[in-house]
Structures are given as structure tokens and as C-alpha cells.
Design a protein around this motif. Sequence first.
Motif, short mmCIF file in Angstrom:
data_model
loop_
_atom_site.label_atom_id
_atom_site.label_comp_id
_atom_site.label_asym_id
_atom_site.label_seq_id
_atom_site.Cartn_x
_atom_site.Cartn_y
_atom_site.Cartn_z
N LEU A 24 0.72 -1.15 0.21
CA LEU A 24 0.00 0.02 0.14
C LEU A 24 1.00 1.32 -0.08
O LEU A 24 0.48 2.27 -0.72
N LEU A 25 2.04 1.09 0.66
CA LEU A 25 2.81 2.18 0.71
C LEU A 25 3.57 2.81 -0.67
O LEU A 25 3.46 3.75 -1.09
N ILE A 26 3.74 1.51 -1.25
CA ILE A 26 4.47 1.87 -2.58
C ILE A 26 3.63 2.09 -3.67
O ILE A 26 3.53 3.08 -4.51
N ILE A 27 2.23 1.62 -3.57
CA ILE A 27 1.00 2.08 -4.36
C ILE A 27 1.02 3.79 -4.18
O ILE A 27 0.90 4.60 -5.16
N TYR A 28 0.70 4.16 -3.01
CA TYR A 28 0.54 5.54 -2.38
C TYR A 28 1.78 6.55 -3.04
O TYR A 28 1.37 7.39 -3.55
N ILE A 29 2.95 5.91 -2.89
CA ILE A 29 3.88 6.88 -3.45
C ILE A 29 3.87 6.71 -4.94
O ILE A 29 4.26 7.89 -5.59
N MET A 31 1.44 6.76 -6.96
CA MET A 31 0.32 7.72 -7.11
C MET A 31 0.67 8.98 -7.26
O MET A 31 -0.08 9.98 -7.85
N SER A 32 1.70 9.50 -6.72
CA SER A 32 2.07 10.88 -6.82
C SER A 32 2.71 11.26 -8.12
O SER A 32 2.79 12.36 -8.40
N TRP A 33 2.93 10.20 -8.88
CA TRP A 33 3.41 10.36 -10.41
C TRP A 33 2.28 10.76 -11.21
O TRP A 33 2.56 11.18 -12.27
N SER A 37 -4.40 11.61 -8.90
CA SER A 37 -4.88 10.01 -8.51
C SER A 37 -4.75 10.13 -6.81
O SER A 37 -5.81 9.31 -6.49
N ARG A 38 -4.27 11.06 -6.17
CA ARG A 38 -4.38 11.06 -4.85
C ARG A 38 -5.93 11.77 -4.35
O ARG A 38 -6.20 11.73 -3.36
N GLU A 39 -6.61 12.32 -5.22
CA GLU A 39 -7.84 12.82 -5.05
C GLU A 39 -9.05 11.99 -5.07
O GLU A 39 -10.03 12.32 -4.92
N THR A 40 -8.88 10.68 -5.76
CA THR A 40 -10.00 9.70 -5.98
C THR A 40 -10.35 9.19 -4.36
O THR A 40 -9.46 9.22 -3.49
N LYS A 41 -11.27 8.62 -4.56
CA LYS A 41 -11.68 7.77 -3.27
C LYS A 41 -10.32 7.06 -2.66
O LYS A 41 -10.31 6.74 -1.47
N PHE A 42 -10.08 6.08 -3.55
CA PHE A 42 -8.72 5.01 -3.34
C PHE A 42 -7.68 5.92 -2.56
O PHE A 42 -7.13 5.62 -1.80
N GLY A 43 -7.40 6.96 -3.43
CA GLY A 43 -6.07 7.81 -2.98
C GLY A 43 -6.56 8.25 -1.57
O GLY A 43 -5.51 8.49 -0.72
#
Length: 98
Positions: A24-29, A31-33, A37-43
Motif C-alpha cells: 500500500l505504501l508503494i502504491i501510494y508513493i 500515485m504521486s506520479w 490520483s490522490r484525490e480519488t476515493k482510493f487515493g
Amino acid sequence: MGLIDIINLLFSIIIRAIDIYSILLIIYILMSWVPASRETKFGIFLGKITEPYLGFFRKFIPPLGMIDISPIVAIFVLNYLISSGIREVYRLIIASLM
């Protein structure tokens, strides 16, 4: 189910949870690219889960120019130091029960 079986199950759940949290940490990191994407519900969900842990490292490790290396350190600490510590505690508990 004996005590050793319960301890094995407990520690395998803890190690599996650390593995999932690392992913999950890697996915979140990553997503910054991707913009927005971080403004989605999942983000937002991932942010609520990962930011408290990442924020701890961001307090002590300043960005190097445009590069934030604190997530790398956070993943290293989680996967190597914490996991190794948990495995060592497991080994000691099992050895004391034998």
C-alpha cells in the motif's frame, strides 16, 4: 490447537499485514506520479492509512530538492528493521517454549 500453533498463526498474520502495508505504501508513493490520483476515493483512503506512518519520517528527513526520500527510508524501516525485530521476537518465543 496448541500454544505454538496460535503463536505461529499470530506472527504469520503480523508479517502478512506488514507485507500488505508495504505494498500500500508503494502504491501510494507511485500515485504521486499521476496527477489527481490522490484525490480519488482510493487515493484518499490510502492517504489516511499511509500518511501517519510516512509523516513520522517526513518530520526528520527533509526533501533533497524535488526528491522526497523519506518514503524509501520508511519502507526500509518497515521491511527490514521492524520485520526483522518481529521475526527475532518470534524466534525467541518459540525457542523458550521448546
